[in-house]
Design an enzyme around this catalytic site. Structure first.
Site, PDB file in Angstrom:
ATOM      1  N   GLU A 183       0.818  -1.228   0.000  1.00 30.20           N
ATOM      2  CA  GLU A 183       0.000   0.000   0.000  1.00 30.20           C
ATOM      3  C   GLU A 183       0.848   1.273   0.000  1.00 30.20           C
ATOM      4  O   GLU A 183       0.532   2.241   0.697  1.00 30.20           O
ATOM      5  CB  GLU A 183      -0.966  -0.012   1.183  1.00 30.20           C
ATOM      6  CG  GLU A 183      -1.907  -1.205   1.149  1.00 30.20           C
ATOM      7  CD  GLU A 183      -2.805  -1.319   2.369  1.00 30.20           C
ATOM      8  OE1 GLU A 183      -2.747  -0.446   3.253  1.00 30.20           O
ATOM      9  OE2 GLU A 183      -3.579  -2.297   2.432  1.00 30.20           O
TER      10      GLU A 183
ATOM     11  N   ASN B  77       2.246  -5.329  -2.936  1.00 30.88           N
ATOM     12  CA  ASN B  77       0.843  -5.658  -2.643  1.00 30.88           C
ATOM     13  C   ASN B  77       0.048  -4.376  -2.431  1.00 30.88           C
ATOM     14  O   ASN B  77       0.490  -3.474  -1.717  1.00 30.88           O
ATOM     15  CB  ASN B  77       0.823  -6.501  -1.358  1.00 30.88           C
ATOM     16  CG  ASN B  77      -0.530  -7.095  -1.029  1.00 30.88           C
ATOM     17  OD1 ASN B  77      -1.121  -7.776  -1.859  1.00 30.88           O
ATOM     18  ND2 ASN B  77      -1.024  -6.852   0.176  1.00 30.88           N
TER      19      ASN B  77
ATOM     20  N   GLU C 200      -5.991 -10.849  -0.823  1.00 30.77           N
ATOM     21  CA  GLU C 200      -6.838 -10.509   0.333  1.00 30.77           C
ATOM     22  C   GLU C 200      -8.321 -10.481  -0.055  1.00 30.77           C
ATOM     23  O   GLU C 200      -9.074  -9.623   0.413  1.00 30.77           O
ATOM     24  CB  GLU C 200      -6.432  -9.140   0.905  1.00 30.77           C
ATOM     25  CG  GLU C 200      -4.972  -9.030   1.286  1.00 30.77           C
ATOM     26  CD  GLU C 200      -4.588  -7.705   1.933  1.00 30.77           C
ATOM     27  OE1 GLU C 200      -5.489  -6.959   2.365  1.00 30.77           O
ATOM     28  OE2 GLU C 200      -3.377  -7.416   2.003  1.00 30.77           O
TER      29      GLU C 200
ATOM     30  N   HIS D 274     -10.277  -6.402  -2.129  1.00 29.55           N
ATOM     31  CA  HIS D 274     -11.367  -6.151  -1.179  1.00 29.55           C
ATOM     32  C   HIS D 274     -12.494  -5.471  -1.956  1.00 29.55           C
ATOM     33  O   HIS D 274     -12.417  -4.276  -2.256  1.00 29.55           O
ATOM     34  CB  HIS D 274     -10.890  -5.223  -0.053  1.00 29.55           C
ATOM     35  CG  HIS D 274      -9.835  -5.832   0.816  1.00 29.55           C
ATOM     36  ND1 HIS D 274     -10.091  -6.878   1.675  1.00 29.55           N
ATOM     37  CD2 HIS D 274      -8.514  -5.553   0.947  1.00 29.55           C
ATOM     38  CE1 HIS D 274      -8.977  -7.209   2.314  1.00 29.55           C
ATOM     39  NE2 HIS D 274      -8.000  -6.426   1.887  1.00 29.55           N
TER      40      HIS D 274
ATOM     41  N   ASP E 289     -12.119 -10.461  -0.401  1.00 37.96           N
ATOM     42  CA  ASP E 289     -13.416 -10.564   0.273  1.00 37.96           C
ATOM     43  C   ASP E 289     -14.412  -9.700  -0.486  1.00 37.96           C
ATOM     44  O   ASP E 289     -14.026  -8.816  -1.243  1.00 37.96           O
ATOM     45  CB  ASP E 289     -13.370 -10.241   1.779  1.00 37.96           C
ATOM     46  CG  ASP E 289     -12.727  -8.922   2.135  1.00 37.96           C
ATOM     47  OD1 ASP E 289     -12.725  -7.997   1.290  1.00 37.96           O
ATOM     48  OD2 ASP E 289     -12.226  -8.791   3.272  1.00 37.96           O
TER      49      ASP E 289
HETATM   50  O1  G3I Z   1      -6.070  -6.876  19.151  1.00 35.98           O
HETATM   51  C1  G3I Z   1      -6.733  -5.662  19.528  1.00 35.98           C
HETATM   52  C2  G3I Z   1      -7.678  -5.897  20.662  1.00 35.98           C
HETATM   53  O2  G3I Z   1      -6.935  -6.277  21.804  1.00 35.98           O
HETATM   54  C3  G3I Z   1      -8.474  -4.615  20.929  1.00 35.98           C
HETATM   55  O3  G3I Z   1      -9.424  -4.871  21.914  1.00 35.98           O
HETATM   56  C4  G3I Z   1      -9.165  -4.165  19.670  1.00 35.98           C
HETATM   57  C5  G3I Z   1      -9.911  -2.864  19.856  1.00 35.98           C
HETATM   58  O4  G3I Z   1     -10.049  -2.163  18.642  1.00 35.98           O
HETATM   59  O5  G3I Z   1      -8.212  -3.985  18.639  1.00 35.98           O
HETATM   60  C6  G3I Z   1      -7.499  -5.163  18.322  1.00 35.98           C
HETATM   61  O6  G3I Z   1      -6.585  -4.886  17.313  1.00 35.98           O
HETATM   62  C7  G3I Z   1      -7.134  -4.698  16.016  1.00 35.98           C
HETATM   63  C8  G3I Z   1      -6.479  -5.691  15.067  1.00 35.98           C
HETATM   64  O7  G3I Z   1      -6.953  -5.455  13.774  1.00 35.98           O
HETATM   65  C9  G3I Z   1      -6.776  -7.155  15.435  1.00 35.98           C
HETATM   66  O8  G3I Z   1      -8.134  -7.416  15.264  1.00 35.98           O
HETATM   67  C10 G3I Z   1      -6.856  -3.278  15.587  1.00 35.98           C
HETATM   68  O9  G3I Z   1      -7.573  -2.360  16.371  1.00 35.98           O
HETATM   69  C11 G3I Z   1      -7.260  -3.105  14.136  1.00 35.98           C
HETATM   70  O10 G3I Z   1      -6.836  -1.836  13.680  1.00 35.98           O
HETATM   71  C12 G3I Z   1      -6.595  -4.175  13.292  1.00 35.98           C
HETATM   72  O11 G3I Z   1      -7.087  -4.018  11.993  1.00 35.98           O
HETATM   73  C13 G3I Z   1      -6.377  -4.700  10.994  1.00 35.98           C
HETATM   74  C14 G3I Z   1      -6.034  -3.711   9.891  1.00 35.98           C
HETATM   75  O12 G3I Z   1      -5.424  -4.389   8.794  1.00 35.98           O
HETATM   76  C15 G3I Z   1      -5.069  -2.647  10.370  1.00 35.98           C
HETATM   77  O13 G3I Z   1      -3.862  -3.207  10.762  1.00 35.98           O
HETATM   78  C16 G3I Z   1      -7.269  -5.816  10.448  1.00 35.98           C
HETATM   79  O14 G3I Z   1      -7.423  -6.835  11.446  1.00 35.98           O
HETATM   80  C17 G3I Z   1      -6.652  -6.430   9.197  1.00 35.98           C
HETATM   81  O15 G3I Z   1      -7.580  -7.295   8.605  1.00 35.98           O
HETATM   82  C18 G3I Z   1      -6.305  -5.328   8.213  1.00 35.98           C
HETATM   83  O16 G3I Z   1      -5.683  -5.933   7.112  1.00 35.98           O
HETATM   84  C19 G3I Z   1      -5.385  -5.065   6.011  1.00 35.98           C
HETATM   85  C20 G3I Z   1      -4.130  -5.596   5.360  1.00 35.98           C
HETATM   86  O17 G3I Z   1      -3.074  -5.674   6.294  1.00 35.98           O
HETATM   87  C21 G3I Z   1      -3.708  -4.729   4.169  1.00 35.98           C
HETATM   88  N1  G3I Z   1      -4.806  -4.577   3.243  1.00 35.98           N
HETATM   89  C22 G3I Z   1      -6.065  -4.110   3.800  1.00 35.98           C
HETATM   90  C23 G3I Z   1      -6.496  -5.018   4.962  1.00 35.98           C
HETATM   91  C24 G3I Z   1      -7.848  -4.572   5.525  1.00 35.98           C
HETATM   92  O18 G3I Z   1      -7.730  -3.300   6.115  1.00 35.98           O
END
Ligand code: G3I
Length: 361
Positions: free
Chosen positions: A176, A217, A281, A253, A283
């Site tokens: 990105e 990516n 990725e 996505h 969905d």
């Molecule tokens: O683990 C904590 C948890 O302890 C807490 O209670 C909760 C409260 O918000 O947050 C949790 O962490 C989250 C984490 O995902 C695990 O679920 C973060 O807030 C959240 O920001 C994080 O989001 C991830 C996002 O990337 C940002 O890093 C998504 O899971 C993940 O699916 C997403 O993946 C991205 C790819 O890396 C790149 N392409 C787009 C894709 C979707 O955004």
């Protein structure tokens, strides 16, 4: 008689190592009977059996932080190892997760996913080394000269790639980096190092692992547009100057009905450069509450992406960003949208699953 490789998969049990990724006990092994050739009953076969017949790896993202217990553990891990032969850590290899302090690396969560994949006969992709976001705060909020930032990027890429040398099929080296108009996004990496940070990461990764696949990516590069044009120009430039790059990851996505009509043409032009083009990725989100007509349209979109990928040998891996609607980034990011995956929240196959099976047959 099952084919030898299928017999091996059953012997592995497809469940060994499950405790490494979730903490509860292993679910009971299932025996799956695999016919030698496609038959009318192929609709009951798992994706990981059907996809290799089309020279395709089929995968899912998985977050080591999600702990599964009781029946959820059985269903989650059982579905994952039955259906997929490729895993990607969803978050655990991002800079802020794996490198939380300047001199501290936290490999344990991603290690558990990589070990789980290996124990169950699955390959693994690394996601991701360098990105504008998900940078650890010590790095993102620091004040660095260009030389210091270059050294920090080198250290990060070299350390992480070396840790997994020989264990991953490919890395999303840079994720990105580009905006929708094709320009490079501001980030701690760009602001300190300049546009050279991208190729620097690729060169570092290749120096640390001479054989792993090296991918750029991104999202919104699935069709032909200004952003994918910019990626195309970047790759041509890399190839002309000997910067190592193996492939392009099309995140995919999508909103239901949103698969670009130029996706095939886009894959074709990158493949013509000699690159791998993987779906990384996938969905397809629908408005909530989902209706049967929306889920039918979603199934058509999944079928379109799989069939488009299958047209090109370069598209040899297709990863979905999860597999059960119980665990997805979509609802919290797009309020009012969800149900983006191919199994429902109770691990039951949705119309999209059947549509994929039909394409793979
Ligand atoms: O683990 C904590 C948890 O302890 C807490 O209670 C909760 C409260 O918000 O947050 C949790 O962490 C989250 C984490 O995902 C695990 O679920 C973060 O807030 C959240 O920001 C994080 O989001 C991830 C996002 O990337 C940002 O890093 C998504 O899971 C993940 O699916 C997403 O993946 C991205 C790819 O890396 C790149 N392409 C787009 C894709 C979707 O955004």
């Amino acid at each position: 008689m099952p084919r030898p490789w299928v017999a091996l998969w059953v012997a592995v049990g497809a469940f060994t190592g499950a405790a490494a990724c979730g903490g509860d006990s292993n679910p009971p092994a299932r025996v799956v009977t695999i016919p030698d050739t496609p038959t009318a009953t192929d609709s009951t076969l798992p994706l990981r059996v059907l996809a290799p017949r089309r020279n395709l790896l089929v995968g899912s993202a998985i977050d080591a932080g999600f702990r599964f217990t009781g029946s959820d553990g059985v269903e989650f891990k059982g579905t994952m190892v039955t259906q997929f032969n490729l895993l990607t850590p969803e978050n655990d290899l991002k800079h802020d997760h794996v490198h939380p302090q300047q001199n501290v690396y936290n490999f344990a969560p991603a290690d558990s996913i990589v070990a789980f994949a290996a124990a169950n006969g699955m390959k693994a992709r690394g996601h991701t080394l360098i990105a504008p976001t998900q940078v650890a705060s010590w790095m993102a909020n620091g004040s660095w000269t260009q030389a210091q930032a270059q050294q920090l990027l080198d250290d990060h890429v070299t350390t992480v790639v070396s840790h997994y040398r020989g264990q991953l099929m490919e890395w999303d080296v840079v994720n990105e980096a580009l905006a929708d108009d094709g320009s490079i996004k501001p980030s701690i990496w760009y602001n300190t190092i300049g546009r050279g940070y991208i190729e620097r990461a690729f060169r570092d990764a290749r120096a640390a692992d001479s054989t792993v696949g090296l991918f750029y990516n991104d999202y919104n590069i699935e069709g032909v547009n200004a952003k994918s044009d910019s990626v195309y120009a970047m790759v041509q430039d890399f190839q002309a100057r000997g910067v190592p790059i193996t492939g392009i990851g099309l995140q995919s996505h999508f909103q239901v009905g949103g698969v670009p009509s130029t996706m095939a043409a886009n894959i074709a032009r990158f493949a013509a450069l000699g690159l791998q083009v993987h779906i990384t990725e996938l969905d397809v989100r629908v408005p909530l509450p989902s209706t049967s007509s929306e889920l039918a349209a979603q199934a058509q979109d999944y079928a379109t992406v799989f069939s488009t990928c299958l047209q090109y040998p370069a598209c040899s891996a297709l990863v979905m960003w999860g597999f059960t609607d119980k665990v997805s980034w979509v609802p919290s990011t797009f309020p009012g949208w969800g149900d983006a995956l191919i199994f429902d929240a109770n691990y039951q196959p949705k119309p999209a699953f059947g549509a994929i099976v039909n394409v793979l047959k």
